[in-house]
Design an enzyme around this catalytic site. Structure first.
Site, PDB file in Angstrom:
ATOM      1  N   SER A 184       7.349   0.366   0.667  1.00 33.08           N
ATOM      2  CA  SER A 184       7.214   1.503  -0.240  1.00 33.08           C
ATOM      3  C   SER A 184       8.339   2.490   0.045  1.00 33.08           C
ATOM      4  O   SER A 184       8.856   2.527   1.162  1.00 33.08           O
ATOM      5  CB  SER A 184       5.873   2.196   0.004  1.00 33.08           C
ATOM      6  OG  SER A 184       5.807   3.402  -0.709  1.00 33.08           O
ATOM      7  N   TYR A 197      -0.324   6.223   6.066  1.00 34.29           N
ATOM      8  CA  TYR A 197       0.233   5.209   5.152  1.00 34.29           C
ATOM      9  C   TYR A 197       1.757   5.190   5.297  1.00 34.29           C
ATOM     10  O   TYR A 197       2.356   4.116   5.440  1.00 34.29           O
ATOM     11  CB  TYR A 197      -0.173   5.553   3.721  1.00 34.29           C
ATOM     12  CG  TYR A 197       0.422   4.679   2.636  1.00 34.29           C
ATOM     13  CD1 TYR A 197      -0.076   3.414   2.378  1.00 34.29           C
ATOM     14  CD2 TYR A 197       1.476   5.149   1.844  1.00 34.29           C
ATOM     15  CE1 TYR A 197       0.454   2.634   1.358  1.00 34.29           C
ATOM     16  CE2 TYR A 197       2.012   4.381   0.827  1.00 34.29           C
ATOM     17  CZ  TYR A 197       1.498   3.118   0.591  1.00 34.29           C
ATOM     18  OH  TYR A 197       2.021   2.359  -0.416  1.00 34.29           O
ATOM     19  N   ASN A 198       2.393   6.375   5.274  1.00 38.47           N
ATOM     20  CA  ASN A 198       3.850   6.444   5.436  1.00 38.47           C
ATOM     21  C   ASN A 198       4.277   5.809   6.761  1.00 38.47           C
ATOM     22  O   ASN A 198       5.281   5.098   6.831  1.00 38.47           O
ATOM     23  CB  ASN A 198       4.339   7.895   5.401  1.00 38.47           C
ATOM     24  CG  ASN A 198       4.001   8.606   4.103  1.00 38.47           C
ATOM     25  OD1 ASN A 198       3.615   7.963   3.130  1.00 38.47           O
ATOM     26  ND2 ASN A 198       4.138   9.917   4.077  1.00 38.47           N
ATOM     27  N   ALA A 199       3.491   6.076   7.805  1.00 33.54           N
ATOM     28  CA  ALA A 199       3.809   5.517   9.130  1.00 33.54           C
ATOM     29  C   ALA A 199       3.703   3.994   9.086  1.00 33.54           C
ATOM     30  O   ALA A 199       4.559   3.287   9.631  1.00 33.54           O
ATOM     31  CB  ALA A 199       2.861   6.097  10.181  1.00 33.54           C
ATOM     32  N   ALA A 200       2.656   3.470   8.423  1.00 36.19           N
ATOM     33  CA  ALA A 200       2.476   2.018   8.329  1.00 36.19           C
ATOM     34  C   ALA A 200       3.654   1.391   7.587  1.00 36.19           C
ATOM     35  O   ALA A 200       4.159   0.332   7.973  1.00 36.19           O
ATOM     36  CB  ALA A 200       1.167   1.693   7.612  1.00 36.19           C
ATOM     37  N   LYS A 201       4.112   2.052   6.518  1.00 34.19           N
ATOM     38  CA  LYS A 201       5.208   1.504   5.722  1.00 34.19           C
ATOM     39  C   LYS A 201       6.531   1.568   6.488  1.00 34.19           C
ATOM     40  O   LYS A 201       7.366   0.666   6.379  1.00 34.19           O
ATOM     41  CB  LYS A 201       5.318   2.249   4.391  1.00 34.19           C
ATOM     42  CG  LYS A 201       4.137   1.986   3.445  1.00 34.19           C
ATOM     43  CD  LYS A 201       4.006   0.525   3.077  1.00 34.19           C
ATOM     44  CE  LYS A 201       3.052   0.286   1.916  1.00 34.19           C
ATOM     45  NZ  LYS A 201       2.897  -1.140   1.601  1.00 34.19           N
TER      46      LYS A 201
HETATM   47  N1  NAP Z   1       1.211   1.781  -6.766  1.00 35.34           N
HETATM   48  C1  NAP Z   1       2.197   2.404  -6.193  1.00 35.34           C
HETATM   49  O1  NAP Z   1       2.632   3.456  -6.653  1.00 35.34           O
HETATM   50  C2  NAP Z   1       2.847   1.829  -4.972  1.00 35.34           C
HETATM   51  C3  NAP Z   1       3.984   2.410  -4.504  1.00 35.34           C
HETATM   52  C4  NAP Z   1       4.602   1.909  -3.388  1.00 35.34           C
HETATM   53  C5  NAP Z   1       4.084   0.820  -2.726  1.00 35.34           C
HETATM   54  N2  NAP Z   1       2.947   0.241  -3.151  1.00 35.34           N
HETATM   55  C6  NAP Z   1       2.397  -0.912  -2.396  1.00 35.34           C
HETATM   56  O2  NAP Z   1       2.056  -1.983  -3.268  1.00 35.34           O
HETATM   57  C7  NAP Z   1       1.033  -2.841  -2.697  1.00 35.34           C
HETATM   58  C8  NAP Z   1      -0.026  -3.158  -3.736  1.00 35.34           C
HETATM   59  O3  NAP Z   1      -0.756  -2.000  -4.155  1.00 35.34           O
HETATM   60  P1  NAP Z   1      -1.158  -1.620  -5.666  1.00 35.34           P
HETATM   61  O4  NAP Z   1      -0.629  -0.297  -5.949  1.00 35.34           O
HETATM   62  O5  NAP Z   1      -0.888  -2.717  -6.539  1.00 35.34           O
HETATM   63  O6  NAP Z   1      -2.687  -1.352  -5.443  1.00 35.34           O
HETATM   64  P2  NAP Z   1      -3.971  -2.119  -5.877  1.00 35.34           P
HETATM   65  O7  NAP Z   1      -4.005  -2.319  -7.356  1.00 35.34           O
HETATM   66  O8  NAP Z   1      -5.046  -1.338  -5.206  1.00 35.34           O
HETATM   67  O9  NAP Z   1      -3.787  -3.531  -5.189  1.00 35.34           O
HETATM   68  C9  NAP Z   1      -4.092  -3.764  -3.864  1.00 35.34           C
HETATM   69  C10 NAP Z   1      -4.381  -5.232  -3.698  1.00 35.34           C
HETATM   70  O10 NAP Z   1      -4.598  -5.518  -2.311  1.00 35.34           O
HETATM   71  C11 NAP Z   1      -5.834  -6.169  -2.152  1.00 35.34           C
HETATM   72  N3  NAP Z   1      -6.426  -5.791  -0.878  1.00 35.34           N
HETATM   73  C12 NAP Z   1      -6.717  -4.547  -0.442  1.00 35.34           C
HETATM   74  N4  NAP Z   1      -7.257  -4.579   0.786  1.00 35.34           N
HETATM   75  C13 NAP Z   1      -7.302  -5.882   1.138  1.00 35.34           C
HETATM   76  C14 NAP Z   1      -7.767  -6.572   2.282  1.00 35.34           C
HETATM   77  N5  NAP Z   1      -8.284  -5.919   3.328  1.00 35.34           N
HETATM   78  N6  NAP Z   1      -7.662  -7.921   2.303  1.00 35.34           N
HETATM   79  C15 NAP Z   1      -7.153  -8.599   1.253  1.00 35.34           C
HETATM   80  N7  NAP Z   1      -6.680  -7.992   0.151  1.00 35.34           N
HETATM   81  C16 NAP Z   1      -6.775  -6.648   0.081  1.00 35.34           C
HETATM   82  C17 NAP Z   1      -6.675  -5.741  -3.323  1.00 35.34           C
HETATM   83  O11 NAP Z   1      -7.616  -6.719  -3.662  1.00 35.34           O
HETATM   84  P3  NAP Z   1      -9.147  -6.717  -3.189  1.00 35.34           P
HETATM   85  O12 NAP Z   1      -9.635  -5.306  -3.246  1.00 35.34           O
HETATM   86  O13 NAP Z   1      -9.785  -7.655  -4.180  1.00 35.34           O
HETATM   87  O14 NAP Z   1      -9.132  -7.285  -1.807  1.00 35.34           O
HETATM   88  C18 NAP Z   1      -5.640  -5.660  -4.435  1.00 35.34           C
HETATM   89  O15 NAP Z   1      -5.400  -6.916  -5.004  1.00 35.34           O
HETATM   90  C19 NAP Z   1       0.546  -2.093  -1.470  1.00 35.34           C
HETATM   91  O16 NAP Z   1       1.180  -2.588  -0.324  1.00 35.34           O
HETATM   92  C20 NAP Z   1       1.050  -0.708  -1.709  1.00 35.34           C
HETATM   93  O17 NAP Z   1       1.177  -0.034  -0.479  1.00 35.34           O
HETATM   94  C21 NAP Z   1       2.314   0.725  -4.292  1.00 35.34           C
HETATM   95  C1  NAG Z   2       2.871  -2.835  -3.570  1.00 29.47           C
HETATM   96  O1  NAG Z   2       2.183  -1.750  -3.007  1.00 29.47           O
HETATM   97  C2  NAG Z   2       1.768  -0.723  -3.915  1.00 29.47           C
HETATM   98  C3  NAG Z   2       1.036   0.375  -3.184  1.00 29.47           C
HETATM   99  O2  NAG Z   2       1.643   0.736  -1.992  1.00 29.47           O
HETATM  100  C4  NAG Z   2       0.880  -1.292  -4.923  1.00 29.47           C
HETATM  101  O3  NAG Z   2       0.572  -0.276  -5.871  1.00 29.47           O
HETATM  102  C5  NAG Z   2       1.528  -2.451  -5.582  1.00 29.47           C
HETATM  103  O4  NAG Z   2       0.612  -3.021  -6.464  1.00 29.47           O
HETATM  104  C6  NAG Z   2       1.957  -3.473  -4.571  1.00 29.47           C
HETATM  105  N1  NAG Z   2       2.653  -4.600  -5.117  1.00 29.47           N
HETATM  106  C7  NAG Z   2       2.098  -5.779  -5.182  1.00 29.47           C
HETATM  107  C8  NAG Z   2       2.927  -6.860  -5.737  1.00 29.47           C
HETATM  108  O5  NAG Z   2       0.985  -5.953  -4.788  1.00 29.47           O
END
Ligand code: NAP
Ligand code: NAG
Ligand code: NAG
Length: 341
Positions: A184, A197-201
């Site tokens: 991120s 979260y920022n620290a983890a990233k």
């Molecule tokens: N959206 C943003 O603005 C943004 C920006 C920067 C980075 N990111 C990064 O994009 C990634 C995806 O996030 P997203 O924004 O797409 O959010 P999201 O829609 O909440 O997607 C998160 C996904 O991770 C799965 N998940 C969560 N906890 C889990 C666990 N303990 N074990 C297995 N699966 C798990 C969820 O599925 P289940 O709940 O079904 O397990 C879901 O499919 C993350 O790494 C996030 O930090 C997002």
């Molecule tokens: C990457 O993490 C962000 C949240 O940090 C998440 O919103 C996004 O869906 C993630 N991308 C993928 C491909 O899961």
């Protein structure tokens, strides 16, 4: 100070800069050449095996479709089986050669071991690992009611990428495979209310940059750094002590543009197929890397003013007030996240 280091402090910076000025043009030239080559001939993934964590929604779901369109075989991981089933069905329709889904919690080591084993048992190989699952939080560091909330965020966001990587590496070595990490821009932008979260990233960024050094070119590593993207996260799924999710989201994102998950996934998958080291999406965030380096106080002041300060006579940060008093939501947010569920 010891005299050796006094001397080195005088000698190393100017000679280091001179050396950089000397080699940088050559390096830039080879990079441009390689950029052209990989842009013209990206990797083909027909029938290659791709394991994606966090594939049930958001960016992960869209990444699954990007690989599906290119004919890959998929292993999709998340906790919610009903959503995974739906994504698997859609991926098949979009052209995936085969789709498996595995219900697992990536914050648990034994689940990560199992999800790699199940993929290998079924497909016999692994070509790409996409570490995408992540969870953010929404509270000031000092307001956390106890430290367990920090663990939850670290467990999913950091350990949830580390464990699958650890168990997948021996298999990726055999196929000279690739790793795509959903990091991120929060790895280097100090968004308030998301400190852990920022620290983890930031930890992920350093983990994978170091693995690049340890592993060499045998396994390609692409670190994607999305800004605000349409997903359940930007709909309001933050780990928080309070109940009102829309409020949290409005405070966090404020009047800033949110990119479509599909566009983000396109850029990420295109980046890994071309062997890019980093993918910043949307690209305009990259200018703030320079701010982090050269003018960190500007970032501090503006973030504090927008997201932490309270507007006069109110309990609400200016980010949310700006969102409410301007047409920013209509103009800058994808329709799917304008209302939260
Ligand atoms: N959206 C943003 O603005 C943004 C920006 C920067 C980075 N990111 C990064 O994009 C990634 C995806 O996030 P997203 O924004 O797409 O959010 P999201 O829609 O909440 O997607 C998160 C996904 O991770 C799965 N998940 C969560 N906890 C889990 C666990 N303990 N074990 C297995 N699966 C798990 C969820 O599925 P289940 O709940 O079904 O397990 C879901 O499919 C993350 O790494 C996030 O930090 C997002
Ligand atoms: C990457 O993490 C962000 C949240 O940090 C998440 O919103 C996004 O869906 C993630 N991308 C993928 C491909 O899961
Ligand atoms: C985080 O993971 C560790 C190690 O698996 C576990 O002991 C701890 O209970 C987890 N904490 C939370 C809040 O999930």
């Amino acid at each position: 100070m010891d005299p050796l280091h006094t001397l080195l402090n005088l000698v190393i910076p100017p000679s280091g800069l001179s050396f950089l000025a000397l080699v940088w043009p050559t390096l830039a030239f080879t990079n441009v050449f390689q950029w052209l080559l990989t842009t013209l001939f990206p990797e083909e993934v027909v029938r290659k095996v791709v394991l994606i964590t966090g594939a049930s929604s958001g960016i992960g779901e869209q990444i699954a479709y990007e690989y599906a369109k290119r004919g890959a075989r998929l292993a999709l991981v998340a906790r919610r089986e009903n959503l995974l089933q739906q994504v698997a069905h859609n991926a098949k329709k979009q052209g995936a050669a085969d789709v498996r889904y595995i219900v697992a919690d990536v914050s648990r080591e034994e689940d990560c071991k199992r999800l790699v084993e199940e993929t290998i048992n079924y497909y016999g190989r692994l070509d790409h690992l996409v570490n995408n699952a992540g969870l953010t939080h929404s509270f000031l560091f000092e307001d956390a009611s106890d430290a367990a909330g920090f663990f939850e965020v670290m467990n999913v966001t950091f350990w949830g990428a580390l464990y699958p990587t650890y168990y997948a590496l021996p298999h990726l070595r055999k196929t000279r495979g690739k790793i795509l990490v959903n990091d991120s821009v929060a790895a280097w932008l100090p968004f308030p209310r998301m400190s852990v979260y920022n620290a983890a990233k930031a930890a992920l960024l350093n983990l994978y940059d170091t693995l690049r050094v340890e592993i060499g070119t045998e396994i390609g590593i692409t670190i994607a750094m999305p800004g605000w993207i349409e997903s359940e996260m930007t709909k309001g799924k933050f780990a928080t002590d309070e109940g009102d999710l829309t409020l949290q989201r409005d405070v966090h994102v404020g009047p800033f543009p949110v990119e479509y998950a599909e566009e983000c996934a396109k850029a990420m998958v295109s980046g890994v197929l071309k062997g890019r080291r980093y993918v910043i999406v949307p690209f305009w965030y990259s200018v703030f890397l320079l701010y982090r380096l050269l003018a960190p106080e500007l970032l501090e002041w503006s973030y504090r003013l927008l997201f932490v300060a309270k507007a006069p006579g109110s309990d609400t940060p200016p980010s949310k007030i700006l969102l409410e008093t301007t047409p920013a939501k209509e103009a800058f947010y994808p329709e799917t996240i304008r209302k939260s569920e």
